[in-house]
Write an enzyme that holds these catalytic residues in place. Sequence first.
Site, PDB file in Angstrom:
ATOM      1  CG  ASP A 162       5.891   3.660   0.537  1.00  0.00           C
ATOM      2  OD1 ASP A 162       4.695   3.552   0.208  1.00  0.00           O
ATOM      3  OD2 ASP A 162       6.260   4.257   1.566  1.00  0.00           O
ATOM      4  CE  LYS A 174       2.616   4.750   8.035  1.00  0.00           C
ATOM      5  NZ  LYS A 174       1.250   4.798   8.547  1.00  0.00           N
ATOM      6  CE1 TYR A 218      -2.218   3.254   2.697  1.00  0.00           C
ATOM      7  CE2 TYR A 218      -3.569   2.686   0.802  1.00  0.00           C
ATOM      8  CZ  TYR A 218      -3.277   3.534   1.854  1.00  0.00           C
ATOM      9  OH  TYR A 218      -4.027   4.674   2.036  1.00  0.00           O
TER      10      TYR A 218
HETATM   11  P1  KE4 Z   1      -0.412   8.586   4.659  1.00  0.00           P
HETATM   12  O1  KE4 Z   1      -0.949   9.331   3.430  1.00  0.00           O
HETATM   13  O2  KE4 Z   1      -1.492   7.793   5.352  1.00  0.00           O
HETATM   14  O3  KE4 Z   1       0.381   9.473   5.585  1.00  0.00           O
HETATM   15  O4  KE4 Z   1       0.673   7.519   4.119  1.00  0.00           O
HETATM   16  C1  KE4 Z   1       0.269   6.559   3.164  1.00  0.00           C
HETATM   17  C2  KE4 Z   1       1.198   5.363   3.240  1.00  0.00           C
HETATM   18  C3  KE4 Z   1       2.176   5.223   2.279  1.00  0.00           C
HETATM   19  N1  KE4 Z   1       3.044   4.182   2.302  1.00  0.00           N
HETATM   20  C4  KE4 Z   1       2.980   3.248   3.279  1.00  0.00           C
HETATM   21  C5  KE4 Z   1       3.954   2.112   3.268  1.00  0.00           C
HETATM   22  C6  KE4 Z   1       1.993   3.349   4.293  1.00  0.00           C
HETATM   23  O5  KE4 Z   1       1.930   2.383   5.250  1.00  0.00           O
HETATM   24  C7  KE4 Z   1       1.081   4.421   4.281  1.00  0.00           C
HETATM   25  C8  KE4 Z   1      -0.021   4.558   5.312  1.00  0.00           C
HETATM   26  N2  KE4 Z   1      -0.144   3.463   6.219  1.00  0.00           N
HETATM   27  C9  KE4 Z   1      -1.452   3.221   6.776  1.00  0.00           C
HETATM   28  C10 KE4 Z   1      -1.357   2.014   7.704  1.00  0.00           C
HETATM   29  N3  KE4 Z   1      -1.394   0.803   6.979  1.00  0.00           N
HETATM   30  C11 KE4 Z   1      -2.021   4.415   7.467  1.00  0.00           C
HETATM   31  C12 KE4 Z   1      -3.249   4.138   8.323  1.00  0.00           C
HETATM   32  C13 KE4 Z   1      -4.485   4.691   7.711  1.00  0.00           C
HETATM   33  O6  KE4 Z   1      -4.632   4.609   6.468  1.00  0.00           O
HETATM   34  O7  KE4 Z   1      -5.320   5.180   8.493  1.00  0.00           O
END
Ligand code: KE4
Length: 428
Positions: free
Chosen positions: A240, A268, A145
């Site tokens: 990523d 994060k 993801y």
């Molecule tokens: P954000 O746009 O949520 O800050 O980051 C997206 C993203 C990109 N790449 C990786 C590897 C990620 O894990 C994420 C976001 N992770 C999720 C948890 N699996 C965020 C939790 C959520 O979507 O509420």
Amino acid sequence: MSETKTNEAWMERAQRVLPGGVNSPVRAFRAVGGVPVFVERAEGAYLHGVDGRRYIDYVGSWGPMILGHAAPAVVRAVQDAMTRGSSYGAPTAVEVELAELVTKLVPSVEMLRMTSSGTEAVMGALRVARGFTGRDLVVKFEGCYHGGADYLLVQAGSGLATFGVPTSAGVPAAIGGTTLVLPFNDLEAAKQLFAARGKEIAALILEPVVGNMGVVPPEPGFLEGLRALTAEHGALLVFDEVMTGFRVALGGAQARFGITPDLSCFGKIVGGGLPVGVYGGRREIMQKVAPLGPVYQAGTLSGNPLAVAAGRATLEALTAPGVYETLEARSAQLEAGLREASRKASVPVTIQRVGSMITPFFGPGPIRTWTDADRVDRKAFGRWHAAMLREGVHWPPAQFEAGFVSLAHTEEICATTIAAAQKAFAEA
Ligand code: KE4
């Protein structure tokens, strides 16, 4: 203070004004059932719910809270920054200092741009990869993801290495037509795709350690193979590291596995719980980014002084001696305890961990690909999750997520978690 006291009552109110009662889907507990804990405050390894209960927390805001919640150094840094105003829309010394720190901790990042989320960081990285190479196609892996960009909300089509099929409504089928999807940990499939279409591929992006299938490590040789393959075909290798960055090592997965990507994305931890995303890499690539080059990317709150203050305080704390050894010791204790607890309860569970990211898969392992992950027993995970919550442990509310250990998770807190898990496995 509102008269609303219970999680149920807050969820009822929330659902009137927020889709599913939440601002991000996974928080709604739909993958596990039950009502989410509405958090009143958090500190260290603990969440305190509106229900008056205290929970040991392994969500950690999905990764940022590696120091533990409300870490004093971070609180002080943000409070101090706020007295000087919250946002200027103008350059600041602090964002330069954070950028310098990131380039020092992650040598492959010679130049970077800040954003306000991981999604934006990934979008920026892939746009500059396309702008730099002049190519259109992007390759991703099933089960990885990378945030909410339309062309990344796709899954594999019917055959191997097929164009992405949108997984979300609102994404036109044509948008998936620039994204090719491969099975994770399958270097052969990647080689076949590049042999056929290598010269059209701008970038290959992956989570170097997958957190979004649950924790799935790269097989030996997989990352090295992708590095060689992309270089051979003039495609960019994009790590990523939104989740793994500063998590699985101070320098991220690229330091842990000794691979140098062309571009990296962070989020994060780099914001310490406030909104910061980062994309960066080789200088010659990043010099394509506006206003220096033709690849446009912008953001009102990019490099926001409060968020930058939280990120810098967090990264500085992580440079202290012994931090990753402590995280490793506590995480290993938890892994061993969970494994022993599930064995005693005769529940088939595969625990997979890299550093302080850990997932109990409810099924036989190893879990190497999305196909493997998709076979596990989600309902058993849901029963275990509910039982852990009853025992006062707040585990990520989905089988295909990673749990996070922080520096605030002491040996005693991990032991308490293991004892809770022992009871919970009996109810899974
Ligand atoms: P954000 O746009 O949520 O800050 O980051 C997206 C993203 C990109 N790449 C990786 C590897 C990620 O894990 C994420 C976001 N992770 C999720 C948890 N699996 C965020 C939790 C959520 O979507 O509420």
